[in-house]
Design an enzyme around this catalytic site. Structure first.
Site: not given
Length: 790
Positions: A425-426, A503, A585, A633, A726-727
């Site tokens: 993941s970004p 991204q 965003y 996304r 991700g994490r």
């Protein structure tokens, strides 16, 4: 105690016998509206685990129940003329009437008083008549008691989307059978299981609109049954369907499932508690066979709590605390299962093997490795099938005889082939200097590219200096940014066979803030820059800067920034780019009605709100090579009333698909601080599932995917095409290799096209073999011969 149970169903009867067994001095009365030994319904289903609970609670009744059960291990799924069988599931069926008769007889043996043909109009009058210290309201889905004290119990009752009818047949089935039939009006499905020596339950279900289009709302009971017999003639093999509700006229035999959730389960009339139990307190969809299970386990727990606590208030508090959690787990699984059956049409483009797998894993309680434990041959065959399909789609030769877990199958999008389905993941790192990605990013992204993932995303990279979230975020708006990214991309390409993606985004109203560890979303102490958004907005009320509404000139400039950054991404050598339209965003602020209050052509309807993000996307697509993918996304759910919903997400995905998007990256939330997300394993995967199978565009699933079992289940069921992790990748850059090894899949055994690294890793593996061989006393020549033979 003097105990009165309203309702002689499984909950009331079982609680009564357990309490009488616990203390024979209790005076217990069960009041039932039906006649003695009379009931409606066909069969009920228990798992082997539930049977174990019954044995532990009351062995004599459990023995009688076990002797009356019809047991099976297989599930048969009939779809598009094919039959798929999966074994090892361990379920039992028993007639509802037989179950109640056993419990009634056991109650009578223990001295419980059973009162039949008595409709309880007033629970307080009943309690007074028997001098009750405790009233159990086990009066079913349409509980009069629950309705009377609704202010206390605070029930939420939701009528669901499908119509269904409970029927029976003398046809015997040796497996739990699911049959799916397409008609000119839509899809129907049947849930079928044998529950005694000569009778099977036969539930027919279809969405309300299909039911009406088929004219079933206007048919008599006899006409409805005849319609179902014709529809499922293949399964019935000449046997008739039967109804045990002749008192119902016309379409009344077709009902909708009411989903019941209560905030509280205990109401006090002075010193007398009125306790909900069974369907009065909660309901769980019949597709996982759990309503009677929940009722019996309610009874077991309440009896246990009274045995453990001398004080009734403490016992009841403990009962609700324990059971509310267990019920929530099962209701969550039941909701997933119920929604799958409500939306069968969503999955009907699948081939039979994947459709069947999707159905088997619909509740998310049954995973890929669970299935393997139950039926390894079924899973091995399915893995081979899905690997062949993946290789065909990617234009690769399918590996002969190699076991390839679904998450490690290849995937091709435009001209880019990924070696497996795992994406890094970004993840924002806040480690750039003046927008330049440096050594930190080289190590961060390079390590993960070497760790087995097929696609590594760089964090959101900003298209201008005032588009950054923080001063430490990377950019793509100056020549030195392009050069820095090219260095990283070149390393990934030279040292691994991973692909790397960029991204691109604009922080909008969430910009000019501190790094996360210095105060997430907090404005800079000094040096803030002006912010823009779809409408004037302050993300953190009273704290954040107020962003001004973007003007036409702002929008033109920002579009040009995205185009310039896209060209730079090509110059840097990226394989893939993604447009960030999520998380509040800038582009997300246009899409969500929570943040877009514009009155021009960029506000109002969903199509208008998507107009500017689509314009930016089309401009990027026009300058990005045709053989390289662009994903988008989105926030598929704002988790706020009045915000974006999963229904909207499907519409948004279709709009981007029509504009040329290749894939939708399905995230959610972070648009409003008023959000109330519901977290859990794979909690955002249902959004990817809906978008993929309704909008017919590939998706990336994200959010709490942290085991190979999760990823394998998601890919195998067709819920998404890629899984973004991700994490776990922060904790372990080689997460993909580690998880593959954990499920017994060694990199040495992978077919060439799946290997997670290039020459250096192969050399390392050979060196390890040589060291191991040398330790066993082999000569170098023998080692070399062994390597060549291998």
């Amino acid at each position: 105690m003097n105990i009165v149970c309203i309702g002689g169903g499984p909950a009331g009867l079982y609680f009564s016998l357990l309490m009488k067994k616990q203390d024979p001095s209790h005076q217990i009365t069960v009041v039932e509206r039906n006649r003695p030994y009379d009931t409606f319904g066909w069969g009920v289903v228990f798992s082997d685990q539930t049977l174990g609970n019954l044995v532990n609670a009351d062995e004599p009744s459990a023995r009688e129940i076990l002797q009356s059960f019809n047991h099976w291990d297989d599930i048969d799924i009939f779809f598009k003329g094919e039959k798929v069988t999966s074994g090892g599931h361990g379920f039992c069926g028993i007639g509802r009437k037989r179950l109640l008769n056993i419990l009634q007889q056991r109650c009578e043996e223990l001295g419980v008083q059973l009162v039949f043909e008595n409709e309880v109009e007033d629970d307080q009058a009943l309690a007074g008549m028997y001098g009750a210290d405790l009233v159990i309201a086990s009066d079913g889905l349409n509980s009069r008691t629950r309705k009377r004290y609704a202010d206390t119990y605070r029930p939420e009752i939701e009528a669901r989307r499908c119509r269904f009818v409970w029927l029976g047949t003398r046809k015997k089935f040796d497996a739990f059978t699911f049959a799916f039939k397409e008609t000119e009006h839509g899809w129907f499905q049947a849930h079928i299981y044998q529950y005694d020596g000569d009778t099977s339950t036969f539930i027919v279900e279809t969405p309300e609109q299909v039911w009406r289009r088929a004219g079933l709302d206007r048919m008599t009971q006899e006409e409805s049954i005849a319609y179902c017999e014709r529809l499922f003639a293949d399964q019935l093999g000449g046997h008739a369907l039967m109804s045990n509700a002749p008192h119902l006229r016309g379409s009344a035999m077709w009902i909708t499932f009411p989903r019941v959730v209560c905030a509280q389960w205990v109401h006090w009339n002075g010193a007398v508690p009125v306790v909900l139990m069974g369907d009065a307190a909660h309901s769980a969809h019949y597709s996982i066979g759990s309503g009677t299970k929940l009722a019996l386990e309610d009874a077991i727990e309440l009896a246990r709590c009274f045995g453990a606590h001398a004080d009734a208030a403490q016992a009841l508090a403990a009962y609700q605390e324990v059971r509310a959690v267990e019920v929530l787990k099962l209701q969550s699984a039941a909701r997933n299962s119920m929604e799958w059956f409500e939306n069968v049409e969503r999955y009907t483009a699948m081939e039979a093997p994947q459709f069947a797998y999707s159905m088997l894993t619909r509740s998310q309680r049954l995973s890929h490795e669970n299935l393997r434990l139950r039926d390894p041959d079924y899973v091995a065959g399915f893995e081979a099938w899905i690997a062949r399909r993946a290789c065909e789609q990617a234009g690769l030769a399918a590996p002969a005889g190699a076991r390839v877990p679904p998450m490690l199958t290849p995937f091709k999008l435009r001209g880019v082939t990924l070696k497996n389905r795992i994406v890094v993941s970004p993840m924002a790192q806040y480690s750039a200097l003046d927008g330049v990605a440096g050594d930190y990013h080289l190590v961060h992204l390079g390590a993960r590219a070497l760790g087995g993932a097929a696609l590594v995303f760089a964090e959101m990279t900003c298209v201008s200096a005032d588009a950054r979230i923080t001063p430490s975020c990377p950019g793509m708006y100056a020549p030195e940014h392009t050069a820095a990214w090219k260095r990283i991309v070149d390393f990934v390409h030279a040292s691994s066979d991973a692909r790397i993606a960029l991204q691109l985004g604009h922080a909008g109203p969430k910009g000019s803030t501190r790094a996360m560890w210095d105060g997430i979303d907090q404005p800079l102490a000094s040096g803030n820059w002006p912010l823009v958004a779809a409408s004037s907005e302050q993300y953190l009320e009273g704290v954040s800067q107020t962003a001004r509404a973007a003007t036409v000139d702002d929008m033109d400039r920002i579009e040009a920034d995205f185009v310039r950054a896209t060209r730079a991404a090509f110059d840097a050598g990226f394989d893939w780019i993604e447009l960030h339209c999520a998380h509040g965003y800038l582009l997300s602020s246009f899409i969500s009605p929570l943040t877009n209050r514009r009155e021009d052509e960029f506000g109002g309807s969903l199509e208008n709100r998507c107009r500017y993000p689509l314009r930016v996307f089309r401009a990027m697509r026009a300058v990005w090579p045709a053989d390289r993918p662009i994903s988008v996304r989105i926030s598929a759910h704002d988790w706020v009333d009045g915000g974006i919903t999963p229904d909207d997400a499907v519409h948004i995905a279709r709009l981007f698909k029509d504009a040329g998007a290749d894939m939708i990256d399905c995230s959610s939330g972070q648009v409003s601080k008023r959000e109330k997300p519901v977290y859990g394993r794979m909690f955002q995967t249902p959004f990817a599932d809906r978008v993929r199978n309704e909008a017919k565009i590939p998706t990336i699933a994200v959010g709490s995917i942290f085991e190979a079992d999760h990823a394998n289940s998601i890919i195998a069921a067709g819920r998404a095409d890629l899984c973004a992790v991700g994490r776990p990748h922060l904790a372990n850059p080689a997460w993909t290799l580690t998880e593959a090894a954990r499920i017994g899949f060694s990199a040495i055994d992978w077919p060439k096209q799946y290997r997670p690294a290039k020459l250096q890793l192969e050399r390392n593996l050979e060196r390890e073999r040589q060291l191991a061989a040398a330790g066993a006393g082999l000569t170098p020549q023998q080692v070399a011969a062994g390597l060549l033979e291998g």
